[in-house]
Design a protein around this motif. Structure first.
Motif, PDB file in Angstrom:
ATOM      1  N   TYR A   1       0.844  -1.203   0.000  1.00 21.97           N
ATOM      2  CA  TYR A   1       0.000   0.000   0.000  1.00 21.97           C
ATOM      3  C   TYR A   1       0.877   1.251   0.000  1.00 21.97           C
ATOM      4  O   TYR A   1       0.619   2.208  -0.736  1.00 21.97           O
ATOM      5  CB  TYR A   1      -0.915  -0.008   1.226  1.00 21.97           C
ATOM      6  N   PHE A   2       1.923   1.227   0.813  1.00 29.33           N
ATOM      7  CA  PHE A   2       2.842   2.364   0.919  1.00 29.33           C
ATOM      8  C   PHE A   2       3.479   2.698  -0.423  1.00 29.33           C
ATOM      9  O   PHE A   2       3.467   3.851  -0.859  1.00 29.33           O
ATOM     10  CB  PHE A   2       3.907   2.042   1.975  1.00 29.33           C
ATOM     11  N   ILE A   3       4.058   1.710  -1.098  1.00 28.64           N
ATOM     12  CA  ILE A   3       4.750   2.025  -2.359  1.00 28.64           C
ATOM     13  C   ILE A   3       3.768   2.303  -3.497  1.00 28.64           C
ATOM     14  O   ILE A   3       4.137   2.941  -4.483  1.00 28.64           O
ATOM     15  CB  ILE A   3       5.745   0.922  -2.769  1.00 28.64           C
ATOM     16  N   SER A   4       2.532   1.862  -3.361  1.00 28.22           N
ATOM     17  CA  SER A   4       1.526   2.172  -4.376  1.00 28.22           C
ATOM     18  C   SER A   4       1.071   3.624  -4.280  1.00 28.22           C
ATOM     19  O   SER A   4       0.747   4.250  -5.292  1.00 28.22           O
ATOM     20  CB  SER A   4       0.314   1.246  -4.231  1.00 28.22           C
ATOM     21  N   LYS A   5       1.073   4.163  -3.063  1.00 27.38           N
ATOM     22  CA  LYS A   5       0.625   5.533  -2.835  1.00 27.38           C
ATOM     23  C   LYS A   5       1.765   6.549  -2.906  1.00 27.38           C
ATOM     24  O   LYS A   5       1.519   7.733  -3.165  1.00 27.38           O
ATOM     25  CB  LYS A   5      -0.051   5.644  -1.461  1.00 27.38           C
ATOM     26  N   CYS A   6       2.987   6.114  -2.673  1.00 28.51           N
ATOM     27  CA  CYS A   6       4.127   7.035  -2.569  1.00 28.51           C
ATOM     28  C   CYS A   6       5.111   6.764  -3.700  1.00 28.51           C
ATOM     29  O   CYS A   6       5.983   5.897  -3.574  1.00 28.51           O
ATOM     30  CB  CYS A   6       4.811   6.876  -1.219  1.00 28.51           C
ATOM     31  N   LYS A   7       4.995   7.511  -4.790  1.00 32.56           N
ATOM     32  CA  LYS A   7       5.835   7.268  -5.961  1.00 32.56           C
ATOM     33  C   LYS A   7       6.826   8.392  -6.243  1.00 32.56           C
ATOM     34  O   LYS A   7       7.589   8.316  -7.199  1.00 32.56           O
ATOM     35  CB  LYS A   7       4.959   7.024  -7.196  1.00 32.56           C
TER      36      LYS A   7
ATOM     37  N   GLU B   1       9.526  11.372  -4.065  1.00 34.25           N
ATOM     38  CA  GLU B   1      10.131  11.648  -2.767  1.00 34.25           C
ATOM     39  C   GLU B   1       9.244  12.550  -1.915  1.00 34.25           C
ATOM     40  O   GLU B   1       9.149  12.387  -0.691  1.00 34.25           O
ATOM     41  CB  GLU B   1      11.534  12.247  -2.933  1.00 34.25           C
ATOM     42  N   ARG B   2       8.577  13.514  -2.536  1.00 34.62           N
ATOM     43  CA  ARG B   2       7.668  14.388  -1.789  1.00 34.62           C
ATOM     44  C   ARG B   2       6.494  13.601  -1.215  1.00 34.62           C
ATOM     45  O   ARG B   2       6.065  13.846  -0.074  1.00 34.62           O
ATOM     46  CB  ARG B   2       7.145  15.506  -2.695  1.00 34.62           C
ATOM     47  N   GLU B   3       5.965  12.684  -1.992  1.00 37.56           N
ATOM     48  CA  GLU B   3       4.827  11.896  -1.529  1.00 37.56           C
ATOM     49  C   GLU B   3       5.218  10.999  -0.354  1.00 37.56           C
ATOM     50  O   GLU B   3       4.430  10.803   0.575  1.00 37.56           O
ATOM     51  CB  GLU B   3       4.274  11.055  -2.680  1.00 37.56           C
ATOM     52  N   VAL B   4       6.435  10.462  -0.380  1.00 32.81           N
ATOM     53  CA  VAL B   4       6.910   9.651   0.741  1.00 32.81           C
ATOM     54  C   VAL B   4       6.992  10.493   2.007  1.00 32.81           C
ATOM     55  O   VAL B   4       6.508  10.095   3.073  1.00 32.81           O
ATOM     56  CB  VAL B   4       8.278   9.016   0.429  1.00 32.81           C
ATOM     57  N   VAL B   5       7.619  11.661   1.895  1.00 32.08           N
ATOM     58  CA  VAL B   5       7.775  12.526   3.066  1.00 32.08           C
ATOM     59  C   VAL B   5       6.415  12.943   3.617  1.00 32.08           C
ATOM     60  O   VAL B   5       6.177  12.875   4.838  1.00 32.08           O
ATOM     61  CB  VAL B   5       8.630  13.763   2.720  1.00 32.08           C
TER      62      VAL B   5
ATOM     63  N   HIS C   1       3.047  12.604 -11.734  1.00 35.20           N
ATOM     64  CA  HIS C   1       3.002  13.021 -10.332  1.00 35.20           C
ATOM     65  C   HIS C   1       3.860  14.263 -10.159  1.00 35.20           C
ATOM     66  O   HIS C   1       4.894  14.402 -10.818  1.00 35.20           O
ATOM     67  CB  HIS C   1       3.571  11.936  -9.415  1.00 35.20           C
ATOM     68  N   GLY C   2       3.475  15.147  -9.228  1.00 36.65           N
ATOM     69  CA  GLY C   2       4.350  16.265  -8.908  1.00 36.65           C
ATOM     70  C   GLY C   2       3.636  17.520  -8.500  1.00 36.65           C
ATOM     71  O   GLY C   2       2.427  17.509  -8.206  1.00 36.65           O
TER      72      GLY C   2
END
Length: 465
Positions: free
Chosen positions: A36-42, A44-48, A147-148
């Motif tokens: 779920y984490f890597i599907s939603k966070c693609k 570096e900004r989305e991860v943070v 994304h961005g």
């Protein structure tokens, strides 16, 4: 001798067989949350952004709001939206040394150029510039998402994610049909698709304007962006728009033991380090997870591991504990220990000739410890000392960690780098430690659920030691 060997040599047991029934079930649950984490966070900004929300729920507070760094204090520090330090204060003073798990947030991708949109032969396309080490041909004819962020002229920020929802359009990069590719297929894989040919197809419907109007499709795209997002041509210069593979992470194989997904290098380690920090028992030393940007292009810039942000965080903690001398940070770093949390090249039986199998990492044999990285004669490597490897081995032996050794291919063929050398440059004892992976840097990378779980347990044991 068998008892001695357990401490002397890495575990060669299959990582699944090393898990009991309860741990097996925990590994499956752990993997589902990771997917779920890597599907939603693609990006570096989305991860943070994702992690900051989770940290707030767990009681972590911004470092600048902390008034006293006492045992158990939970903090985080972040800047530019692309670098993040997370920590829990231990019993000992910070300048007595800290324990660090360091990973990187970025992944290979394709970025838009500053003036990307053009029209040719009735098609609208974006010009791009790839980021990091990719095989360019792997990025053609697959579903891609955008994304961005875009900073508008009025100072407002527009966040975009297009291509992930089932109702969204996707984007793609075209390639030649085999019937017309005779000359292309004579080229090497590296030359078959050139950087300037990674043009993203974004539209083909002309705008309803006067018949003699030129570039009607381009005009229609600009009109769409203006109406829906308030984005004009000039705004692309102040944008960070990334092209990434569309879709969610998926299980691989009849047994569902593997994970396929984008950006697992190095977000598999990002997820494991953060989970380890959140769930580690209170320890004598302050524990820090340090997540940086730009590793895929040399760890440069103010958000990369080459920056001085870790020193800034450590200096701030020392100051909170009354240590304000100029040497405080140096005392801290030279007394600290770290794991560079990054992935290793898994042995692929389809391509055995690039590995020296005796020293190659194997999928489903647990977390990988790499004494050195670099290339050729260990150039640009972190080469951990025998004493420090012994220290890590002892931790893993006492915690019953399933682990193995590895390196990035044959001496004269392989090689690569991580953030380890930049931590070492600060005087921090460091060694690379993370799971093995297949198809690294491809739009879809392959990892093992068992290796993921053992990686998490290894990081947790390191923080609790």
């Amino acid at each position: 001798m068998k008892k001695i060997e357990k401490k002397v040599v890495p575990n060669e047991t299959n990582a699944w067989e090393a898990l009991d029934k309860q741990a097996h079930e925990s590994a499956i649950i752990f993997a589902e949350k990771y997917k779920y984490f890597i599907s939603k966070c693609k990006t570096e900004r989305e991860v943070v952004n994702y992690l900051l929300k989770e940290l707030e729920k767990e009681g972590f507070r911004p470092l600048e709001e902390i008034e006293e760094a006492i045992i158990g204090t939970k903090f985080y520090a972040s800047t530019r939206g692309k670098i993040l330090a997370i920590g829990v204060i231990g019993k000992k003073k910070v300048f007595e040394g800290v324990r660090i798990l360091a990973a990187h947030l970025d992944a290979p991708r394709i970025d838009l150029k500053a003036d990307p949109l053009y029209e040719d032969s009735g098609l609208a396309l974006f010009k791009t510039h790839y980021y990091g080490g990719i095989k360019k041909y792997q990025w053609t004819t697959i579903p891609l998402a955008l994304h961005g962020i875009v900073m508008l002229a009025d100072g407002s920020k527009i966040e975009l994610v297009i291509g992930e929802d089932a109702k969204d359009p996707i984007f793609t990069i075209t390639d030649l049909l085999p019937h017309l590719a005779q000359e292309q297929m004579k080229l090497s894989l590296k030359e078959g698709i050139k950087g300037e040919e990674l043009n993203l197809l974004v539209g083909s419907l002309p705008m309803e304007v006067k018949k003699d109007e030129k570039e009607k499709v381009k005009a229609a795209i600009f009109d769409y962006l203006k109406i829906n997002y308030k984005i004009t041509k000039a705004d692309f210069i102040s944008a960070e728009l990334e092209i990434v593979p569309a879709g969610e992470a998926r299980d691989v194989g009849f047994d569902r033991a593997l994970i396929a997904g984008y950006g697992q290098d190095d977000r598999i380690c990002v997820y494991a380090t953060v989970r380890a920090l959140l769930e580690a028992k209170q320890h004598d030393y302050t524990n820090i997870v340090y997540l940086t940007d730009k590793e895929e292009i040399g760890s440069t810039g103010d958000t990369g591991a080459c920056s001085r942000y870790l020193e800034f965080v450590l200096a701030s903690l020392c100051e909170l504990q009354g240590e304000t001398s100029a040497a405080a940070v140096l005392r801290t770093t030279y007394r600290s220990k770290a794991l560079s949390a990054d992935v290793s090249a898994g042995f692929d039986p389809t391509f055995p000739n690039v590995h020296e199998k005796q020293n190659a990492a194997i999928i489903n044999q647990g977390v990988v410890v790499e004494k050195y990285t670099g290339h050729g004669g260990k150039y640009e490597a972190n080469d951990a000392s025998a004493e420090y490897i012994g220290y890590v081995r002892d931790i893993f032996a006492r915690a019953g960690i399933c682990w193995q050794t590895g390196e990035l291919g044959k001496v004269d063929l392989g090689g690569g780098g991580t953030v380890a050398m930049y931590l070492s440059n600060l005087g921090i004892e460091t060694v690379d430690c993370g799971p093995a992976m297949l198809s690294m840097h491809a739009p879809q990378e392959i990892s093992s659920k068992a290796d993921l779980y053992w990686t998490y347990l290894a990081y947790k044991a390191f923080l609790e030691n």
